[in-house]
Design a protein around this motif. Structure first.
Motif, PDB file in Angstrom:
ATOM      1  N   HIS A  21       0.815  -1.214   0.000  1.00  0.00           N
ATOM      2  CA  HIS A  21       0.000   0.000   0.000  1.00  0.00           C
ATOM      3  C   HIS A  21       0.850   1.267   0.000  1.00  0.00           C
ATOM      4  O   HIS A  21       0.443   2.279  -0.578  1.00  0.00           O
ATOM      5  N   THR A  22       2.000   1.219   0.629  1.00  0.00           N
ATOM      6  CA  THR A  22       2.873   2.392   0.591  1.00  0.00           C
ATOM      7  C   THR A  22       3.299   2.709  -0.840  1.00  0.00           C
ATOM      8  O   THR A  22       3.236   3.862  -1.287  1.00  0.00           O
ATOM      9  N   LEU A  23       3.724   1.687  -1.567  1.00  0.00           N
ATOM     10  CA  LEU A  23       4.106   1.879  -2.968  1.00  0.00           C
ATOM     11  C   LEU A  23       2.918   2.322  -3.812  1.00  0.00           C
ATOM     12  O   LEU A  23       3.046   3.195  -4.683  1.00  0.00           O
ATOM     13  N   LYS A  24       1.745   1.747  -3.533  1.00  0.00           N
ATOM     14  CA  LYS A  24       0.551   2.085  -4.299  1.00  0.00           C
ATOM     15  C   LYS A  24       0.149   3.539  -4.074  1.00  0.00           C
ATOM     16  O   LYS A  24      -0.163   4.267  -5.030  1.00  0.00           O
ATOM     17  N   LEU A  25       0.144   3.992  -2.823  1.00  0.00           N
ATOM     18  CA  LEU A  25      -0.251   5.369  -2.532  1.00  0.00           C
ATOM     19  C   LEU A  25       0.725   6.370  -3.129  1.00  0.00           C
ATOM     20  O   LEU A  25       0.318   7.428  -3.618  1.00  0.00           O
ATOM     21  N   ARG A  26       1.998   6.042  -3.094  1.00  0.00           N
ATOM     22  CA  ARG A  26       2.983   6.933  -3.717  1.00  0.00           C
ATOM     23  C   ARG A  26       2.748   7.043  -5.218  1.00  0.00           C
ATOM     24  O   ARG A  26       2.809   8.140  -5.797  1.00  0.00           O
ATOM     25  N   ARG A  27       2.484   5.898  -5.838  1.00  0.00           N
ATOM     26  CA  ARG A  27       2.245   5.903  -7.294  1.00  0.00           C
ATOM     27  C   ARG A  27       0.986   6.691  -7.624  1.00  0.00           C
ATOM     28  O   ARG A  27       0.971   7.506  -8.560  1.00  0.00           O
ATOM     29  N   VAL A  28      -0.090   6.484  -6.861  1.00  0.00           N
ATOM     30  CA  VAL A  28      -1.349   7.173  -7.118  1.00  0.00           C
ATOM     31  C   VAL A  28      -1.176   8.676  -6.932  1.00  0.00           C
ATOM     32  O   VAL A  28      -1.672   9.470  -7.752  1.00  0.00           O
ATOM     33  N   ASN A  29      -0.494   9.089  -5.886  1.00  0.00           N
ATOM     34  CA  ASN A  29      -0.248  10.519  -5.670  1.00  0.00           C
ATOM     35  C   ASN A  29       0.504  11.140  -6.832  1.00  0.00           C
ATOM     36  O   ASN A  29       0.155  12.216  -7.322  1.00  0.00           O
ATOM     37  N   ARG A  30       1.558  10.438  -7.265  1.00  0.00           N
ATOM     38  CA  ARG A  30       2.383  10.956  -8.353  1.00  0.00           C
ATOM     39  C   ARG A  30       1.597  11.054  -9.666  1.00  0.00           C
ATOM     40  O   ARG A  30       1.640  12.070 -10.363  1.00  0.00           O
ATOM     41  N   GLU A  31       0.832  10.007  -9.981  1.00  0.00           N
ATOM     42  CA  GLU A  31       0.095   9.990 -11.240  1.00  0.00           C
ATOM     43  C   GLU A  31      -1.111  10.919 -11.209  1.00  0.00           C
ATOM     44  O   GLU A  31      -1.463  11.523 -12.234  1.00  0.00           O
ATOM     45  N   GLU A  87     -13.328   5.529  -5.580  1.00  0.00           N
ATOM     46  CA  GLU A  87     -11.882   5.353  -5.716  1.00  0.00           C
ATOM     47  C   GLU A  87     -11.186   5.327  -4.355  1.00  0.00           C
ATOM     48  O   GLU A  87     -10.230   4.569  -4.154  1.00  0.00           O
ATOM     49  N   VAL A  88     -11.674   6.122  -3.430  1.00  0.00           N
ATOM     50  CA  VAL A  88     -11.102   6.113  -2.081  1.00  0.00           C
ATOM     51  C   VAL A  88     -11.360   4.759  -1.407  1.00  0.00           C
ATOM     52  O   VAL A  88     -10.489   4.218  -0.715  1.00  0.00           O
ATOM     53  N   ASP A  89     -12.549   4.219  -1.625  1.00  0.00           N
ATOM     54  CA  ASP A  89     -12.852   2.897  -1.062  1.00  0.00           C
ATOM     55  C   ASP A  89     -11.896   1.834  -1.613  1.00  0.00           C
ATOM     56  O   ASP A  89     -11.468   0.929  -0.881  1.00  0.00           O
ATOM     57  N   LYS A  90     -11.559   1.923  -2.884  1.00  0.00           N
ATOM     58  CA  LYS A  90     -10.608   0.975  -3.470  1.00  0.00           C
ATOM     59  C   LYS A  90      -9.228   1.122  -2.834  1.00  0.00           C
ATOM     60  O   LYS A  90      -8.559   0.129  -2.546  1.00  0.00           O
ATOM     61  N   LEU A  91      -8.816   2.365  -2.621  1.00  0.00           N
ATOM     62  CA  LEU A  91      -7.497   2.595  -2.020  1.00  0.00           C
ATOM     63  C   LEU A  91      -7.448   2.096  -0.576  1.00  0.00           C
ATOM     64  O   LEU A  91      -6.394   1.668  -0.098  1.00  0.00           O
ATOM     65  N   ALA A  92      -8.582   2.169   0.103  1.00  0.00           N
ATOM     66  CA  ALA A  92      -8.622   1.766   1.513  1.00  0.00           C
ATOM     67  C   ALA A  92      -8.809   0.267   1.695  1.00  0.00           C
ATOM     68  O   ALA A  92      -8.856  -0.208   2.838  1.00  0.00           O
TER      69      ALA A  92
END
Length: 240
Positions: free
Chosen positions: A56-66, A134-139
């Protein structure tokens, strides 16, 4: 040899022997089936926790960047329809919010007459709903961290209580309260609690940090939705 020296040497040998039996591997081997099950379960929970944390750390970083890149590109385009055709299908939260707004815009303005207030309301609802989805998917799976963080200490405590009960049983059976009899069982019991804390503490910290990160992403998505809603609202005034 001086008797005092012999006593000291004997004490050192006992201490070394006890230290060898107090290693994590030996404590696990000496534990009974119930405590072993608790240790194994908590170890697996700890591994699962770290897998979720890293993923999730890698995923959140990628989502923020993109997301940042998508918004930056969006606000520099002149043709929104062309941008939607090119970038609207991306698997990205900002793209999903943007696409929801465009789809609702086309539905609401495709007829002969346009209800401006109704269109504005539907646009806001559609984009906010997309942001929430989308927030539900991230969580997803963060509830696992919350569960491990709250349950693991109690599971470890159960192992501790069981181990101490077993130690008292051994003491009663041996009719001996010396440290050599008491220490191994108590050490096994406390080791179960230590594993429980080792699983719970990273889970709680990661859950709080990731929840904060997801809240920031949600706030950014809603700001983007509001800004895009304002752009489309101005289009309604121009068309009117």
């Amino acid at each position: 040899m001086d008797p005092n020296i012999r006593t000291v040497e004997r004490g050192r040998i006992v201490a070394v022997d006890m230290a060898a039996h107090m290693s994590p591997v030996e404590l696990f081997k000496q534990a009974d089936l119930v405590v072993k099950s608790v240790m194994i379960g908590l170890t697996l929970a700890s591994i699962w926790t770290w897998a979720i944390i890293i993923g999730h750390t890698l995923k959140l970083r990628r989502v923020n960047r993109e997301n940042e890149r998508f918004e930056k590109d969006f606000w520099t385009v002149e043709d929104i329809d062309r941008f939607h055709h090119k970038r609207g299908g991306e698997e990205l939260p900002a793209a999903k919010v943007f696409s929801a707004g465009i789809v609702e815009w086309r539905r609401s303005t495709g007829g002969k007459s346009v209800d401006k207030d109704g269109t504005r309301q539907r646009l806001m609802t559609a984009m906010h709903a997309a942001a929430g989805a989308e927030v539900d998917k991230l969580a997803d799976r963060l509830n696992i961290l919350a569960t491990i963080g709250s349950v693991a200490p109690f599971v470890g405590l159960f192992g501790t209580v069981w181990g101490i009960m077993r130690s008292f049983t051994d003491i009663a059976g041996a009719n001996n309260t010396s440290l050599a009899v008491v220490a191994p069982g108590i050490a096994e019991a406390l080791f179960a609690t230590a594993i429980g804390l080792f699983a719970a503490i990273p889970a709680v910290i990661a859950y709080n940090r990731m929840t904060h990160g997801i809240n920031r992403i949600e706030a950014r998505l809603l700001r983007f939705a509001d800004s895009f809603h304002g752009t489309l609202s101005r289009e309604l005034e121009v068309d009117g």
